[in-house]
Design a protein around this motif. Structure first.
Motif, PDB file in Angstrom:
ATOM      1  N   GLN A 170       0.848  -1.193   0.000  1.00 15.48           N
ATOM      2  CA  GLN A 170       0.000   0.000   0.000  1.00 15.48           C
ATOM      3  C   GLN A 170       0.875   1.232   0.000  1.00 15.48           C
ATOM      4  N   GLU A 171       0.340   2.305  -0.564  1.00 16.87           N
ATOM      5  CA  GLU A 171       1.081   3.556  -0.679  1.00 16.87           C
ATOM      6  C   GLU A 171       0.414   4.624   0.166  1.00 16.87           C
ATOM      7  N   LYS A 172       1.231   5.355   0.901  1.00 18.01           N
ATOM      8  CA  LYS A 172       0.781   6.535   1.636  1.00 18.01           C
ATOM      9  C   LYS A 172       1.714   7.679   1.271  1.00 18.01           C
ATOM     10  N   TRP A 173       1.252   8.904   1.506  1.00 16.72           N
ATOM     11  CA  TRP A 173       2.048  10.056   1.104  1.00 16.72           C
ATOM     12  C   TRP A 173       1.864  11.213   2.068  1.00 16.72           C
ATOM     13  N   GLY A 174       2.783  12.170   1.946  1.00 19.00           N
ATOM     14  CA  GLY A 174       2.716  13.400   2.716  1.00 19.00           C
ATOM     15  C   GLY A 174       3.437  14.496   1.950  1.00 19.00           C
ATOM     16  N   SER A 175       3.111  15.740   2.268  1.00 22.06           N
ATOM     17  CA  SER A 175       3.718  16.890   1.590  1.00 22.06           C
ATOM     18  C   SER A 175       4.388  17.801   2.605  1.00 22.06           C
ATOM     19  N   VAL A 176       5.443  18.471   2.141  1.00 18.03           N
ATOM     20  CA  VAL A 176       6.192  19.372   3.007  1.00 18.03           C
ATOM     21  C   VAL A 176       6.846  20.454   2.146  1.00 18.03           C
TER      22      VAL A 176
END
Length: 87
Positions: free
Chosen positions: A38-44
């Motif tokens: 599974q893929e998860k993501w975040g931004s910064v």
């Protein structure tokens, strides 16, 4: 990791089983636990230059997968190229 331009970056972490990604001291992507791929993501927001990253990963059995990608400002999602990593 070498960030080529200042802006907002999205990081994508796909794993089977658990993984997490830190940028500096900040946990950016939490994909922990026992699970199939599974893929998860975040931004910064990052400034141009070098940034410390850390990827933690564990494998419980079955298939193995770990993939780290990014989306640069005004760019498309892609695997982070080897030349962006420094030690």
């Amino acid at each position: 990791i070498l960030v080529p331009a200042t802006g907002v970056y999205s990081f994508y972490l796909n794993s089977n089983d658990g993984s997490n990604l830190y940028i500096g001291e900040q946990l950016l992507v939490d994909n922990d636990g026992s699970h199939g791929a599974q893929e998860k993501w975040g931004s910064v927001a990052l400034v141009k230059g070098f940034h410390r990253i850390q990827v933690n990963y564990f494998q419980m059995g079955g298939k193995k997968e770990l993939k780290l990608s990014w989306k640069k400002p005004n760019g498309n999602k892609e695997e982070i190229p080897a030349q962006a990593f420094y030690h």
